[in-house]
Design a protein around this motif. Structure first.
Motif, short mmCIF file in Angstrom:
data_model
loop_
_atom_site.label_atom_id
_atom_site.label_comp_id
_atom_site.label_asym_id
_atom_site.label_seq_id
_atom_site.Cartn_x
_atom_site.Cartn_y
_atom_site.Cartn_z
N GLY A 48 26.74 -8.47 13.13
CA GLY A 48 27.84 -8.03 13.98
C GLY A 48 27.39 -7.08 15.05
N THR A 49 28.34 -6.64 15.85
CA THR A 49 28.08 -5.72 16.95
C THR A 49 29.23 -4.73 17.03
N VAL A 50 28.88 -3.47 17.27
CA VAL A 50 29.91 -2.45 17.44
C VAL A 50 30.69 -2.77 18.71
N ALA A 51 32.00 -3.05 18.56
CA ALA A 51 32.84 -3.40 19.71
C ALA A 51 33.60 -2.21 20.25
N GLY A 52 33.79 -1.19 19.44
CA GLY A 52 34.52 -0.01 19.92
C GLY A 52 34.77 0.95 18.80
N LEU A 53 35.08 2.19 19.17
CA LEU A 53 35.39 3.24 18.21
C LEU A 53 36.86 3.62 18.37
N GLY A 54 37.51 3.87 17.24
CA GLY A 54 38.93 4.20 17.26
C GLY A 54 39.21 5.47 18.04
N ALA A 55 40.45 5.54 18.58
CA ALA A 55 40.84 6.69 19.39
C ALA A 55 41.32 7.86 18.54
N GLY A 56 41.43 7.68 17.23
CA GLY A 56 41.86 8.77 16.36
C GLY A 56 41.50 8.45 14.92
N THR A 57 41.62 9.44 14.08
CA THR A 57 41.32 9.24 12.67
C THR A 57 42.47 8.51 11.99
N GLY A 58 42.19 8.00 10.80
CA GLY A 58 43.24 7.32 10.07
C GLY A 58 44.39 8.23 9.72
N ALA A 59 44.09 9.50 9.43
CA ALA A 59 45.15 10.44 9.07
C ALA A 59 46.08 10.72 10.24
N ALA A 60 45.55 10.65 11.46
CA ALA A 60 46.37 10.94 12.64
C ALA A 60 47.46 9.90 12.84
#
Length: 406
Positions: free
Chosen positions: A299-311
């Protein structure tokens, strides 16, 4: 008498040999530990791993756009369906009646607008008739005026009686009134033509506002009728079917879901301390619990989330309290999978994965600056309904517009 034999003394080197073996074993264990630690340290410099990773995909909910009673169900859980394939049929009786009425209203509107265009010609002819009446009234007035002038010149010598003169005066007045009435008739005819032309000027029968309003009702009724059959927006597998025969469903009620298993990705939830070296475009090695270590996905890193799961939790953590314990947060990292591998070894939404990111190359970005090409999804299923509605409208207009219409 023979002397007693003294037993041989135990060699003094035995304890030393045991200690040497133990020391050698300990040394080997220490060396192995050091080697493993060095190898692990080397890998940690170039890799970030987590087992908090799960397969994700688009879960397309099938919801009716109109209410109705379910009369047929054409797909069940685990079935594969193609885009455009009918899934659920609602009772179309009411929608069919509404469409018939809308089509009749459109046909009537077209014929009424045709009458407006025809009236332009009729009113133009009326103006010509009124203008001829004006010309005739002017001729009558001129003749009556000449008669009056001749009789007035003969009144003095008694050749014309006063009664005859008064009669001639009455004829002149009547001719003047007739001329005024004819001129008023021309003005009225022109106003009628202008009024009728305001309803037809700058437009054709098919683009007339009355026709367009009736056509919009036909499109609305046509779409309502054809929306009684719920199509599959995409290719995929049916899941979570909850609809039942005879059920009265409202617009927006979830009936089932379609999951396109060829459009999957992985959300790997890395700890916040692991994110400092993760970049978009870095290669990822993944294994699924369903297949084990023998099957590795690339696979390939497509993107990082804009916030944590808790947010984004339903009840976000409120840390501004008296008793506070720090919890390491995790951020979802989207990993794109190789479609060929997914086709050969299918995955399901929600399966557990282990993800290892190669962070050797850190030249990429940590935030995307444009939409990913594979992120856009669309369907042409509903556009076909719109085209069918337009075709139905054009057919009705053509059938009622007549030959040579505007």
């Amino acid at each position: 008498m023979n002397a007693p034999v003294t037993p041989a003394a135990t060699p003094a080197v035995a304890p030393t040999s045991k200690r040497a073996k133990a020391l050698k074993f300990v040394s080997i264990v220490v060396l192995i530990g050091l080697a493993y630690g060095a190898y692990d340290w080397y890998l940690q410099r170039h890799e970030e791993s987590t087992d908090n990773a799960y397969v994700q995909g688009n879960v397309v909910q099938i919801t009716p756009q109109v209410g109705g009673t379910v009369t047929s169900i054409f797909a069940d859980d685990t079935d594969f369906v193609k885009a455009g394939q009918a899934l659920v049929q609602l009772d179309p009786a009411d929608a069919k009646v509404a469409l018939d009425q809308a089509e009749a209203n459109l046909a009537q509107a077209v014929r009424q607008v045709r009458t407006l265009y025809a009236n332009n010609t009729t009113l133009s002819a009326q103006i010509a008739i009124r203008e001829s009446d004006v010309a005739r009234a002017k001729t009558d007035l001129a003749r009556a005026t000449d008669d009056l002038n001749r009789r007035q010149s003969l009144v003095g010598n008694g050749a014309v009686s006063k009664e005859e003169l008064n009669h001639t005066l009455s004829q002149v007045a009547a001719a003047q009134n007739a001329l005024s009435a004819a001129q008023a008739g021309v003005t009225a005819a022109r106003e009628q033509l202008n009024s009728n032309q305001t309803l037809t000027e700058g437009t054709r029968v098919d683009s007339h506002p009355s026709v367009m309003a009736a056509a919009a009702k036909v499109r609305e009724a046509y779409l309502a009728l054809h929306r009684a059959a719920l199509p599959a927006p995409v290719d995929g597998y049916v899941a979570k079917r909850s609809v039942q025969l005879g059920q009265r469903v409202a617009a927006g009620s979830p009936l089932m879901s379609i999951i396109p298993l060829n459009q999957l990705w992985v959300d790997a939830n890395f700890k916040e301390v692991q994110l400092r070296n993760i970049r978009i475009g870095q290669p990822v090695t993944l294994t699924a619990d369903v297949y084990g270590k023998k099957m590795e996905y690339k696979g390939t890193v497509a993107g990082l989330g804009a916030g944590t799961g808790a947010a984004f939790a339903l009840l976000p953590a409120q840390n501004a309290t008296g008793n506070w314990i720090k919890v390491v947060q995790r951020v979802p990292v989207r990993i794109a999978l190789d479609p060929k591998q997914v086709a050969q070894s299918p995955l399901r939404v929600g399966l557990s994965m282990e993800a290892t990111v190669d962070i050797t190359d850190q030249s990429g970005k940590s935030l995307a600056d444009a939409a990913h090409p594979s992120s856009a999804v669309q369907t042409e299923v509903y556009a076909l309904m719109d085209k069918g509605a337009d075709d139905e409208v054009h057919k009705i207009i053509a059938a009622n517009a007549g030959k040579g219409s505007h």
